[in-house]
Design a protein around this motif. Structure first.
Motif, PDB file in Angstrom:
ATOM      1  N   LYS A 191       1.961  -0.853   0.990  1.00  0.00           N
ATOM      2  CA  LYS A 191       2.841  -0.268   2.006  1.00  0.00           C
ATOM      3  C   LYS A 191       2.144   0.845   2.772  1.00  0.00           C
ATOM      4  CE  LYS A 191       7.223  -1.339  -0.314  1.00  0.00           C
ATOM      5  NZ  LYS A 191       8.439  -0.798  -0.946  1.00  0.00           N
ATOM      6  N   LEU A 192       1.327   1.612   2.059  1.00  0.00           N
ATOM      7  CA  LEU A 192       0.583   2.686   2.710  1.00  0.00           C
ATOM      8  C   LEU A 192      -0.410   2.115   3.715  1.00  0.00           C
ATOM      9  CD1 LEU A 192       0.120   5.735   2.772  1.00  0.00           C
ATOM     10  CD2 LEU A 192      -1.528   5.445   0.918  1.00  0.00           C
ATOM     11  N   ARG A 193      -1.067   1.007   3.333  1.00  0.00           N
ATOM     12  CA  ARG A 193      -2.029   0.365   4.240  1.00  0.00           C
ATOM     13  C   ARG A 193      -1.329  -0.140   5.498  1.00  0.00           C
ATOM     14  NH1 ARG A 193      -3.556  -4.473   5.748  1.00  0.00           N
ATOM     15  NH2 ARG A 193      -2.001  -5.511   4.422  1.00  0.00           N
ATOM     16  N   LEU A 194      -0.182  -0.786   5.328  1.00  0.00           N
ATOM     17  CA  LEU A 194       0.562  -1.305   6.473  1.00  0.00           C
ATOM     18  C   LEU A 194       1.051  -0.190   7.391  1.00  0.00           C
ATOM     19  CD1 LEU A 194       2.667  -4.095   4.688  1.00  0.00           C
ATOM     20  CD2 LEU A 194       0.688  -4.412   6.199  1.00  0.00           C
ATOM     21  N   MET A 195       1.468   0.930   6.799  1.00  0.00           N
ATOM     22  CA  MET A 195       1.931   2.050   7.617  1.00  0.00           C
ATOM     23  C   MET A 195       0.794   2.619   8.459  1.00  0.00           C
ATOM     24  SD  MET A 195       3.613   5.694   6.455  1.00  0.00           S
ATOM     25  CE  MET A 195       5.251   5.089   6.142  1.00  0.00           C
TER      26      MET A 195
END
Length: 202
Positions: A191-195
């Motif tokens: 999720k951090l990567r996508l954000m």
């Protein structure tokens, strides 16, 4: 002359003359009475319409005149109802316009509040990120594990990579009912990567 002087003849002659004179006066008086009676009778619809240019009058025409009067009254009533309906519609349109204006004002106010809340949230998240960055990885994991994923990702996105890595490493070693928090650490990492990808694309 002697016959005329006879009392019987004179009586008969007097009766005849009296009757003739009486009949004459009666006939003259009856003509006056009949004329007065005729004058007192109101003119018929036919005579009235003749005076107005009509030379005939029938029951059918009388019926048509009544129907026209009724139709005129019905049309007048319909016109009044339409006017009342138009007045109601106009009032409802004015009320609707007023409500629409109030809704637009509320929407603008909510938009301003959302921006203020977003700004406050960003400020608070930055403060939390700075605070958690000063904690040990174990202390940070103990707090972050109690938060929902969305909030954790927002906080981690505000930290430096060298601060986030030890936190994930500690999560992988921390016990949970499922074994360890390694699975959650992987989900948070994705999720951090996508954000960050979304932020860089914008």
């Amino acid at each position: 002359m002697k016959k005329l002087a006879h009392p019987v003849v004179a009586s008969v002659l007097g009766i005849v003359l009296g009757t003739a004179v009486g009949l004459g006066w009666f006939w003259r008086a009856s003509e006056l009475i009949v004329a007065a009676a005729i004058a007192a009778v109101p003119p018929s619809p036919m005579e009235q319409n003749k005076a107005q240019g009509w030379d005939f009058w029938t029951i059918e025409i009388d019926g048509l005149a009544s129907e026209l009067k009724e139709e005129r009254a019905r049309l007048r009533q319909q016109a009044e109802q339409l006017n009342q309906r138009a007045a109601r519609l106009s009032a409802e349109q004015q009320e609707l316009a007023k409500v629409r204006t109030e809704i637009e004002a509320l929407r603008a106010e909510i938009g301003r509040k959302v921006v203020e809340i977003a700004a406050d949230e960003s400020k608070n998240l930055r403060a939390l990120a700075q605070t958690y960055a000063t904690l040990t990885p174990r202390g940070a994991v103990a707090i972050l594990r109690e938060m929902d994923d969305t909030t954790v990702v927002k906080i981690l996105s505000l930290m430096k990579s060298e601060t986030v890595a030890p936190i994930f490493e500690e999560m992988a070693k921390t016990a949970s009912p499922e074994g360890t928090l390694a699975k959650r650490a992987g989900a948070l990492s994705e999720k951090l990567r996508l954000m960050k990808a979304a932020k860089s694309a914008s």
